[in-house]
Design a protein around this motif. Structure first.
Motif, mmCIF file in Angstrom:
data_model
loop_
_atom_site.group_PDB
_atom_site.id
_atom_site.type_symbol
_atom_site.label_atom_id
_atom_site.label_comp_id
_atom_site.label_asym_id
_atom_site.label_seq_id
_atom_site.Cartn_x
_atom_site.Cartn_y
_atom_site.Cartn_z
ATOM 1 N N ASP A 14 -2.714 0.222 -9.520
ATOM 2 C CA ASP A 14 -2.002 1.482 -9.644
ATOM 3 C C ASP A 14 -2.121 1.981 -11.079
ATOM 4 O OD1 ASP A 14 -0.202 0.062 -11.201
ATOM 5 O OD2 ASP A 14 1.452 0.167 -9.761
ATOM 6 N N PHE A 131 -3.270 5.660 4.257
ATOM 7 C CA PHE A 131 -4.056 5.899 3.055
ATOM 8 C C PHE A 131 -5.253 6.794 3.370
ATOM 9 C CE2 PHE A 131 -2.216 1.651 2.878
ATOM 10 C CZ PHE A 131 -1.607 1.606 1.636
ATOM 11 N N THR A 133 -9.059 7.735 1.132
ATOM 12 C CA THR A 133 -9.815 7.404 -0.075
ATOM 13 C C THR A 133 -10.751 8.555 -0.429
ATOM 14 O OG1 THR A 133 -11.765 6.390 0.983
ATOM 15 C CG2 THR A 133 -9.814 4.995 0.661
ATOM 16 N N ALA A 149 -0.159 14.345 -0.521
ATOM 17 C CA ALA A 149 1.261 14.235 -0.863
ATOM 18 C C ALA A 149 2.125 15.108 0.030
ATOM 19 C CB ALA A 149 1.465 14.605 -2.327
ATOM 20 N N LYS A 156 -1.053 8.095 0.878
ATOM 21 C CA LYS A 156 -1.382 7.599 -0.447
ATOM 22 C C LYS A 156 -2.883 7.744 -0.658
ATOM 23 C CE LYS A 156 2.443 4.303 -0.617
ATOM 24 N NZ LYS A 156 2.831 2.871 -0.733
ATOM 25 N N ILE A 158 -6.271 6.885 -2.582
ATOM 26 C CA ILE A 158 -6.897 5.823 -3.368
ATOM 27 C C ILE A 158 -8.265 6.299 -3.830
ATOM 28 C CG2 ILE A 158 -7.816 3.473 -3.328
ATOM 29 C CD1 ILE A 158 -5.780 2.833 -1.146
ATOM 30 N N LEU A 176 -2.889 8.191 -9.719
ATOM 31 C CA LEU A 176 -3.515 7.648 -8.521
ATOM 32 C C LEU A 176 -3.863 6.173 -8.689
ATOM 33 C CD1 LEU A 176 -5.991 10.562 -7.717
ATOM 34 C CD2 LEU A 176 -3.700 10.190 -6.771
#
Length: 398
Positions: A14, A131, A133, A149, A156, A158, A176
């Motif tokens: 993180d 998630f 990416t 968001a 989330k 990544i 991020l």
């Protein structure tokens, strides 16, 4: 499982450099690159052999939907397993049905490289994801971050393939998390420390006394000089990773119940946390994993009495980065057996080849098979030790 398959791990960090989990992938012995196309069945079978972890870290693996079946998932822990899919595999009725089934069974899902347009879709696919990416170079990264968001439920984001600390800093500036590629081979530029700190000196004195089996009262006198060190030492000793059935209440209690050898390992771990150079928790976690990995690789090859030295070899191989002191200077200041010194400086003597193998499994050099063959070890043995080390390190109270 293909006998030549060796897996490697990529840490998910993180913005504060804390380890959130790991992406697991196979190495390619020929090209020295990861091979996600070989992931699904052999990787799921390998993960089923990992000890059940009590920590909160996640394991991310890339999945090929066409090769997935319910039998391959039944022995996994859904709470700590994140299945990663491409948008092409799930953006269809069959893919959405698969995602719904996996979601219902408690697995967390990740969608790789989604199109911005997908966030306006009404097919419900993103609502099943935990998630998404995206690459750092993606021109739509800021927009994807904003849309993720705002999603219901929130996603989330990544960043994929963070290759160096400049890229990490760019991710951190956006708040991020990112998969950091081969973090141990990309040491952060830290100020070099000319002299060791007082805590470091104190722990080294204790380690030397433990090696000499000094009187418990003398050890207690030295440790009492720093109350915080006493607290941290007891916290490590009582970590779940050491599997003790009783709570150790003092240094005297620890030695009385367990002897001197385990204490040497705990002091080594404590030494690695005394950095004044600003090193990260992620690097400390990597050192702990490597220490345990080297120790487990030695099981069956070396006597059990060597376990503490093997752990120290793996842990101390990153001590120069942790303390900001060059390794040759460290070896002049630290009193260690010559077998450990030779392993750390030259990857030589009896411990060096085990350390070299552990290091090879962290990256994509493709050298793991040859190093394992020289030790008469199979890929299955190496992978089991690697996975067990990752899980074990999660239960250490840093």
């Amino acid at each position: 499982m293909n006998p030549d398959n060796y897996f490697s791990r990529t840490a998910l960090l993180d913005a504060t450099q804390r380890v959130l989990g790991y992406r697991l992938s196979w190495q390619d012995a020929q090209a020295g690159t990861a091979r996600p196309d070989r992931t699904t069945q052999p990787m799921l079978a390998l993960m089923a052999q990992f000890p059940r972890q009590s920590g909160a870290s996640l394991f991310f693996i890339e999945i090929q939907a066409a090769t997935l079946n319910s039998n391959s998932l039944q022995h996994l822990n859904p709470a700590t397993t994140v299945l990663m899919f491409s948008q092409a595999e799930l953006a269809c009725p069959e893919g959405i049905e698969l995602a719904m089934s996996l979601h219902a069974h408690g697995f967390r899902l990740a969608l790789c490289h989604p199109d911005v347009a997908l966030f306006d879709s009404s097919d419900g696919l993103l609502s099943l994801m935990a998630f998404v990416t995206a690459d750092l170079a993606n021109p739509d990264l800021a927009q994807i971050a904003r849309l993720a968001a705002l999603a219901e439920p929130a996603l989330k984001l990544i960043v994929n393939q963070v290759s160096d600390w400049n890229a990490f800093d760019a991710c951190a500036a956006l708040g991020l998390a990112g998969f950091f590629e081969n973090m141990c081979a990309s040491p952060r530029s830290l100020p070099r420390i000319a002299e060791m700190g007082s805590q470091t000196v104190l722990i080294l004195q204790l380690m030397k006394m433990v090696q000499a089996c000094a009187d418990i009262r003398e050890l207690e006198k030295v440790l009492q000089r720093d109350a915080m060190l006493s607290y941290k030492l007891l916290r490590y000793i009582n970590s779940a990773g050491f599997g003790l059935q009783i709570e150790i209440e003092s240094l005297r209690h620890a030695i009385t119940m367990l002897g001197y050898l385990p204490l040497y390992r705990w002091l080594a771990l404590l030494l690695a946390t005394t950095s004044t150079a600003g090193s990260s928790q992620a690097l400390l976690q990597a050192a702990i994993v490597r220490g345990r990995f080297v120790e487990l690789l030695g099981v069956g090859l070396l006597p059990a009495s060597e376990a503490g030295n093997l752990f120290v070899v793996g842990l101390f191989s990153l001590l120069d980065q942790l303390l900001g002191i060059p390794m040759p200077q460290l070896m002049r200041q630290v009193s260690l057996p010559d077998t450990i010194v030779q392993a750390l400086l030259h990857r030589g003597d009896i411990y060096g080849p085990l350390l070299a193998l552990a290091e090879a499994c962290e990256g994509q050099s493709g050298s793991a098979p040859a190093l394992a063959d020289a030790l008469f070890m199979t890929a299955s043995q190496v992978n089991k030790a690697h996975g067990s080390a990752i899980v074990w390190a999660q239960d250490i109270n840093l």
